[in-house]
Design an enzyme around this catalytic site. Structure first.
Site, PDB file in Angstrom:
ATOM      1  N   GLN A 155       1.130  -1.295  -0.204  1.00 51.81           N
ATOM      2  CA  GLN A 155       0.095  -0.129  -0.218  1.00 51.81           C
ATOM      3  C   GLN A 155       0.896   1.534  -0.156  1.00 51.81           C
ATOM      4  OE1 GLN A 155      -2.906  -1.001  -0.879  1.00 51.81           O
ATOM      5  NE2 GLN A 155      -3.892  -1.412   0.192  1.00 51.81           N
ATOM      6  N   ASN A 196      10.643  -3.820   3.964  1.00 48.42           N
ATOM      7  CA  ASN A 196      11.609  -4.871   2.830  1.00 48.42           C
ATOM      8  C   ASN A 196      12.138  -3.712   2.609  1.00 48.42           C
ATOM      9  OD1 ASN A 196      10.246  -3.723   0.166  1.00 48.42           O
ATOM     10  ND2 ASN A 196       9.523  -5.505  -0.133  1.00 48.42           N
ATOM     11  N   GLY A 206      19.373 -11.592   3.976  1.00 53.74           N
ATOM     12  CA  GLY A 206      18.646 -11.443   5.139  1.00 53.74           C
ATOM     13  C   GLY A 206      17.375 -10.168   5.535  1.00 53.74           C
ATOM     14  N   ASP A 252       5.461 -12.359   4.601  1.00 57.65           N
ATOM     15  CA  ASP A 252       3.708 -12.578   5.891  1.00 57.65           C
ATOM     16  C   ASP A 252       4.830 -13.973   6.447  1.00 57.65           C
ATOM     17  OD1 ASP A 252       2.071 -10.597   3.449  1.00 57.65           O
ATOM     18  OD2 ASP A 252       1.317 -12.895   2.971  1.00 57.65           O
TER      19      ASP A 252
END
Length: 330
Positions: free
Chosen positions: A173, A195, A228, A257
């Site tokens: 979003q 991320n 990582g 998720d």
């Protein structure tokens, strides 16, 4: 006490393109794109960020409370989630719309082109968290995952008003939300997940520097694919956790998720931030080795063996007492 997971609930339609998207774009014609990809296969799976996270927590022995909106076509999916330990009692069922649908094509280098039909998810903004808390007790944590924008803002504001600790996971979003909305979703979060690309986008749109983001959240977890996970906060040293090596990477959808599910479950077990991040990394790797975001399992012995190889025997010994001996299965 419980974890409340708010977020999208959808069906996934996943396709694989054997070539590279980048080879199909024509220089100088990006304003007139008209592309069609001949895909190798099509699979349909249960998905949605909220449901994916709840599924992973259910595998790890929690009973997460899933909060979102679905259509009248949700019966089979509902039964699936309940079999895997998810409390679906606070889901809103739409009388007029279908459950949301995610369509994604992945190329040979794991680049993705996706679209999302919101459907019943548009009604998630009508859901109030107070009745959820009345039913299951005040939550230990509310995850505000990608969802209808109005729902994300409402859930975040209600968490602040009622004093519920919350995890901000704006995810995809961020691409369209403006700076004001993003600041609303992030400010005051106990945990922030992004991320690397999302982290850069968040800073660009809010106008906040890296340090200013850290001033506004408790802990910032940044996933970096094969590099990582980095965990930062103002009150502790930065933690770097490796990605658990993949043996047969198949489909990246849902890996983030799963990582969040593992992290939150381990924190609920009482483990520290570093160990929780390691659990998240291991669950994420299991998720990307199968097609579909809720098709992975976490067998006790093999999970611990792999965890020990990545993080050491002592780390595995700390996780072992909390990992269910017999994971819930289909």
């Amino acid at each position: 006490m419980s974890v409340v997971v708010t977020g999208s609930i959808a069906t996934d339609h996943l396709m694989t393109f054997p070539g590279k998207f980048a080879e199909q774009f024509v220089e100088g014609q990006m304003e007139n794109v008209s592309l069609s990809f001949l895909v190798d296969d099509l699979v349909q799976h249960r998905g949605g960020a909220g449901a994916n996270m709840a599924y992973g927590m259910g595998l790890l022995g929690l009973t997460p409370v899933l909060v979102g909106a679905v259509g009248g076509d949700f019966d089979e999916y509902d039964a699936w989630l309940q079999r895997h330990g998810v409390d679906t009692g606070s889901i809103r069922w739409s009388d007029v719309k279908h459950t949301a649908r995610f369509t994604c094509t992945t190329d040979s280098t794991n680049n993705q082109i996706a679209s999302f039909y919101s459907g019943a998810m548009a009604e998630a903004a009508l859901i109030e968290l107070a009745p959820v808390a009345d039913r299951v007790g005040a939550p230990d944590l509310v995850i505000v995952g990608p969802n209808d924008p109005g729902a994300m803002v409402r859930h975040t504001q209600e968490c602040r008003e009622r004093g519920y600790p919350f995890l901000a996971d704006p995810s995809q979003q961020l691409a369209w939300a403006d700076g004001e909305m993003i600041r609303t979703l992030v400010d005051g979060a106990d945990l922030l997940f992004t991320n690397e690309y999302e982290a850069a986008l968040l800073k660009q749109k809010t106008g906040w520097s890296h340090d200013e983001v850290l001033d506004r959240v408790g802990t910032w977890v940044t996933t970096r694919a094969a590099n990582g996970v980095r965990v930062e906060s103002r009150t502790a040293d930065t933690i770097e956790v490796i990605a658990v090596p993949e043996t047969k990477p198949v489909e990246p959808t849902g890996g983030g998720d799963a990582l969040r599910a593992g992290f939150v479950a381990a924190r609920q077990w009482g483990l520290g931030i570093e160990r929780a991040t390691q659990v998240g990394s291991a669950v994420a790797t299991a998720a990307v080795e199968v097609i579909g975001t809720q098709e992975y399992d976490l067998p006790h012995e093999s999970f611990l063996e792999r965890f020990a190889l990545a993080f050491g025997a002592q780390a595995a010994d700390e996780v072992a007492p909390h990992l269910p001996q017999s994971p819930r299965s289909a």
